[in-house]
Write a protein that holds these residues in place. Structure first.
Motif, short mmCIF file in Angstrom:
data_model
loop_
_atom_site.label_atom_id
_atom_site.label_comp_id
_atom_site.label_asym_id
_atom_site.label_seq_id
_atom_site.Cartn_x
_atom_site.Cartn_y
_atom_site.Cartn_z
N ASN A 60 0.84 -1.20 0.00
CA ASN A 60 0.00 0.00 0.00
C ASN A 60 0.88 1.26 0.00
O ASN A 60 2.10 1.17 0.02
N GLN A 61 0.24 2.44 0.00
CA GLN A 61 0.98 3.70 -0.11
C GLN A 61 1.96 3.90 1.05
O GLN A 61 3.10 4.33 0.85
N GLN A 108 3.38 1.61 3.00
CA GLN A 108 4.49 0.66 2.89
C GLN A 108 5.45 1.05 1.77
O GLN A 108 6.67 0.90 1.90
N GLY A 117 3.98 3.62 -7.29
CA GLY A 117 2.90 2.65 -7.42
C GLY A 117 2.85 2.04 -8.81
O GLY A 117 2.71 0.82 -8.96
#
Length: 204
Positions: free
Chosen positions: A100-101, A103, A163
């Protein structure tokens, strides 16, 4: 001859290893291109990419020789190594897709703090200074340092692409991990097939 035959298994295995050979040469070429154009100055990053390329090239070479000669020992070791690579690559690919963002930010910060030369490349290419804040005592090679405007931190800029890069790397890794399990299955089947041109009394 049907596709389940000896010749088809041999040709499929050779084609798969030729694909791995091309990918390994592409990795080595990308690392050399990055150094040549000054995009990458970190010897650690270049060394890792070249090492992965050479490792993949050696695996492909073992598989290719084993497939052409129907060499039982080479095919066995090729199958075991490919299975281990599949487990590692599948795990890493799933981890890349699952981050996720928060992490991603933690992972980027750890990488930023541990690679000084790669940090300089990022600051120069993205025209930013510092990860979240810039300390004037630190070295920064960005062109914005010479202007009157304050330099932007690198974290937001890197975060915009992190991402997408992780999804791309995870997707490519996942695709190649399935080709590796296909290679394991082909090798297992090919090892247990008898060469129709060989001596009928010979073992496989």
């Amino acid at each position: 001859m049907v596709c389940g035959g000896f010749a088809c298994s041999k040709n499929c295995l050779c084609a798969l290893n030729l694909l791995y050979t091309l990918v390994s040469l592409l990795l080595i070429g990308i690392a050399a291109w990055g150094i040549g154009f000054g995009l990458i100055s970190s010897l650690r990053v270049v060394g890792v990419v070249i090492a992965v390329g050479i490792f993949l090239f050696l695996i492909a070479l073992v598989g290719l020789i084993g497939a052409v000669k129907h060499h039982q020992v080479l095919l066995f070791f090729y199958m075991i190594i490919l299975l281990l690579v599949f487990v590692v690559q599948f795990s890493v690919s799933c981890a890349c897709l699952a981050l996720n963002q928060e992490q991603q930010g933690q992972l980027l910060e750890v990488g930023w703090n541990n690679t000084a030369s790669a940090r300089n490349d990022i600051q120069r290419n993205l025209n930013c200074c510092g990860f979240r804040t810039y300390n004037p005592n630190d070295t920064c090679l960005a062109s914005c340092i010479k202007s009157s405007h304050p330099c932007s931190p690198c974290a937001p800029i890197i975060g915009k692409y992190a991402g997408e890069v992780l999804r791309f790397v995870g997707g490519i890794g996942l695709f190649f991990s399935f080709t590796e399990i296909l290679g394991v299955w082909l090798t297992y089947r090919y090892r247990n097939q008898k060469d129709p041109r060989a001596n009928p009394s010979a073992f496989l």
